[in-house]
Write a protein that holds these residues in place. Structure first.
Motif, PDB file in Angstrom:
ATOM      1  N   LEU A  36       0.820  -1.206   0.000  1.00 23.94           N
ATOM      2  CA  LEU A  36       0.000   0.000   0.000  1.00 23.94           C
ATOM      3  C   LEU A  36       0.856   1.259   0.000  1.00 23.94           C
ATOM      4  O   LEU A  36       0.592   2.196  -0.766  1.00 23.94           O
ATOM      5  N   ALA A  37       1.883   1.304   0.857  1.00 26.99           N
ATOM      6  CA  ALA A  37       2.751   2.483   0.930  1.00 26.99           C
ATOM      7  C   ALA A  37       3.397   2.781  -0.422  1.00 26.99           C
ATOM      8  O   ALA A  37       3.582   3.943  -0.790  1.00 26.99           O
ATOM      9  N   LEU A  38       3.708   1.732  -1.165  1.00 28.61           N
ATOM     10  CA  LEU A  38       4.339   1.875  -2.477  1.00 28.61           C
ATOM     11  C   LEU A  38       3.322   2.130  -3.583  1.00 28.61           C
ATOM     12  O   LEU A  38       3.664   2.077  -4.762  1.00 28.61           O
ATOM     13  N   GLY A  39       2.097   2.419  -3.208  1.00 25.67           N
ATOM     14  CA  GLY A  39       1.078   2.710  -4.226  1.00 25.67           C
ATOM     15  C   GLY A  39       0.881   1.542  -5.166  1.00 25.67           C
ATOM     16  O   GLY A  39       0.862   1.720  -6.374  1.00 25.67           O
ATOM     17  N   PHE A  40       0.755   0.334  -4.581  1.00 23.64           N
ATOM     18  CA  PHE A  40       0.544  -0.895  -5.352  1.00 23.64           C
ATOM     19  C   PHE A  40       1.743  -1.213  -6.247  1.00 23.64           C
ATOM     20  O   PHE A  40       1.607  -1.874  -7.258  1.00 23.64           O
ATOM     21  N   GLY A  41       2.896  -0.698  -5.876  1.00 22.50           N
ATOM     22  CA  GLY A  41       4.138  -0.937  -6.624  1.00 22.50           C
ATOM     23  C   GLY A  41       4.573   0.240  -7.480  1.00 22.50           C
ATOM     24  O   GLY A  41       5.708   0.294  -7.942  1.00 22.50           O
ATOM     25  N   SER A  42       3.691   1.214  -7.672  1.00 21.73           N
ATOM     26  CA  SER A  42       4.010   2.351  -8.548  1.00 21.73           C
ATOM     27  C   SER A  42       5.172   3.188  -8.027  1.00 21.73           C
ATOM     28  O   SER A  42       5.910   3.794  -8.805  1.00 21.73           O
ATOM     29  N   GLY A  43       5.365   3.213  -6.715  1.00 25.12           N
ATOM     30  CA  GLY A  43       6.447   4.002  -6.126  1.00 25.12           C
ATOM     31  C   GLY A  43       7.831   3.444  -6.410  1.00 25.12           C
ATOM     32  O   GLY A  43       8.830   4.103  -6.149  1.00 25.12           O
ATOM     33  N   LEU A  44       7.888   2.238  -6.955  1.00 26.66           N
ATOM     34  CA  LEU A  44       9.177   1.636  -7.290  1.00 26.66           C
ATOM     35  C   LEU A  44       9.702   2.098  -8.649  1.00 26.66           C
ATOM     36  O   LEU A  44      10.772   1.669  -9.070  1.00 26.66           O
ATOM     37  N   PRO A  84       8.874   8.755  -8.862  1.00 30.74           N
ATOM     38  CA  PRO A  84       7.925   7.859  -8.204  1.00 30.74           C
ATOM     39  C   PRO A  84       6.661   8.570  -7.714  1.00 30.74           C
ATOM     40  O   PRO A  84       5.576   7.974  -7.723  1.00 30.74           O
ATOM     41  N   GLY A  85       6.765   9.826  -7.316  1.00 38.56           N
ATOM     42  CA  GLY A  85       5.583  10.566  -6.878  1.00 38.56           C
ATOM     43  C   GLY A  85       4.585  10.756  -8.006  1.00 38.56           C
ATOM     44  O   GLY A  85       3.368  10.676  -7.795  1.00 38.56           O
ATOM     45  N   THR A  86       5.090  10.992  -9.195  1.00 41.77           N
ATOM     46  CA  THR A  86       4.216  11.124 -10.361  1.00 41.77           C
ATOM     47  C   THR A  86       3.547   9.792 -10.663  1.00 41.77           C
ATOM     48  O   THR A  86       2.341   9.732 -10.923  1.00 41.77           O
ATOM     49  N   HIS A 138      12.927   8.057   6.552  1.00 44.39           N
ATOM     50  CA  HIS A 138      11.721   8.876   6.642  1.00 44.39           C
ATOM     51  C   HIS A 138      11.373   9.409   5.257  1.00 44.39           C
ATOM     52  O   HIS A 138      12.212   9.976   4.570  1.00 44.39           O
ATOM     53  N   ASP A 139      10.145   9.224   4.866  1.00 48.94           N
ATOM     54  CA  ASP A 139       9.606   9.726   3.594  1.00 48.94           C
ATOM     55  C   ASP A 139      10.458   9.296   2.402  1.00 48.94           C
ATOM     56  O   ASP A 139      10.827  10.114   1.551  1.00 48.94           O
ATOM     57  N   HIS A 140      10.766   8.018   2.339  1.00 47.14           N
ATOM     58  CA  HIS A 140      11.464   7.451   1.178  1.00 47.14           C
ATOM     59  C   HIS A 140      10.657   7.808  -0.075  1.00 47.14           C
ATOM     60  O   HIS A 140       9.427   7.736  -0.055  1.00 47.14           O
ATOM     61  N   PRO A 141      11.313   8.209  -1.157  1.00 47.92           N
ATOM     62  CA  PRO A 141      10.569   8.598  -2.369  1.00 47.92           C
ATOM     63  C   PRO A 141       9.631   7.520  -2.904  1.00 47.92           C
ATOM     64  O   PRO A 141       8.645   7.830  -3.559  1.00 47.92           O
ATOM     65  N   ALA A 142       9.924   6.259  -2.623  1.00 45.82           N
ATOM     66  CA  ALA A 142       9.066   5.174  -3.114  1.00 45.82           C
ATOM     67  C   ALA A 142       7.743   5.098  -2.356  1.00 45.82           C
ATOM     68  O   ALA A 142       6.783   4.494  -2.841  1.00 45.82           O
ATOM     69  N   ILE A 143       7.671   5.722  -1.188  1.00 45.66           N
ATOM     70  CA  ILE A 143       6.415   5.737  -0.418  1.00 45.66           C
ATOM     71  C   ILE A 143       5.510   6.787  -1.043  1.00 45.66           C
ATOM     72  O   ILE A 143       5.785   7.985  -0.974  1.00 45.66           O
ATOM     73  N   VAL A 144       4.452   6.310  -1.698  1.00 46.68           N
ATOM     74  CA  VAL A 144       3.583   7.211  -2.463  1.00 46.68           C
ATOM     75  C   VAL A 144       2.109   7.137  -2.057  1.00 46.68           C
ATOM     76  O   VAL A 144       1.255   7.690  -2.747  1.00 46.68           O
ATOM     77  N   TRP A 145       1.816   6.465  -0.936  1.00 43.98           N
ATOM     78  CA  TRP A 145       0.429   6.447  -0.466  1.00 43.98           C
ATOM     79  C   TRP A 145      -0.066   7.875  -0.236  1.00 43.98           C
ATOM     80  O   TRP A 145      -1.241   8.185  -0.446  1.00 43.98           O
TER      81      TRP A 145
END
Length: 159
Positions: free
Chosen positions: A17-25, A30-32, A78-85
């Motif tokens: 979930l934190a990775l936006g279903f994998g999109s943050g990878l 990754p935010g986009t 803290h607030d790793h760029p891959a975390i996009v929830w």
């Protein structure tokens, strides 16, 4: 330098979930990509009555504090760029009570990314001074509110 993304485990539901279903990878922006992942979530929620949509958005935001906190703690950043929830939550806020249509989906996307990247005051201040899961979420929540206000002004002007 940011910790590598290999510390995230997609089979871990908090990370997924934190990775936006994998999109943050995504290796770039990754935010986009996290915001792109929010579009189908929005399209699933958009037909709901406003009260139900708002309830879902509140749930996404509140749960996001824990989801992001757990994922950040697990990888030690803290607030790793891959975390996009947080991007998903911010985009859903942007789209509150907006007419359903491709133009508004795209306009909401552009406006949310604009405020999330630019981080005008007080967004930047919150981003730097609030920590933990709340710190990860709060700047995107506020960016979503800024984008929501501008998007509603555009909806009002156009139609």
């Amino acid at each position: 330098m940011t910790a590598p993304t290999d510390r995230f485990q997609l089979r871990n539901p908090w990370h997924f979930l934190a990775l936006g279903f994998g999109s943050g990878l995504a290796p770039k922006a990754p935010g986009t990509f996290g915001t792109v992942a929010a579009i189908p979530v929005y399209l699933l929620l958009a037909p709901l009555p406003l009260w139900a949509y708002l309830l879902a958005v509140v749930a996404v935001c509140v749960a996001g504090v824990w989801i992001c906190d757990i994922a950040a703690h697990d990888v030690g950043v803290h607030d790793h760029p891959a975390i996009v929830w947080d991007e998903i939550a911010g985009y859903l806020i942007t789209m509150i009570a907006v007419p359903l249509g491709l133009v508004w989906v795209v306009a909401g996307f552009v406006l949310f990314r604009f405020f999330d990247i630019l981080k005008p005051w007080p967004i930047r201040w919150l981003d730097r001074h609030v920590h933990g899961g709340l710190g990860i979420m709060v700047d995107d929540i506020l960016a979503g509110v800024f984008a929501l206000v501008v998007l509603h002004a555009l909806v009002w002007l156009v139609g």
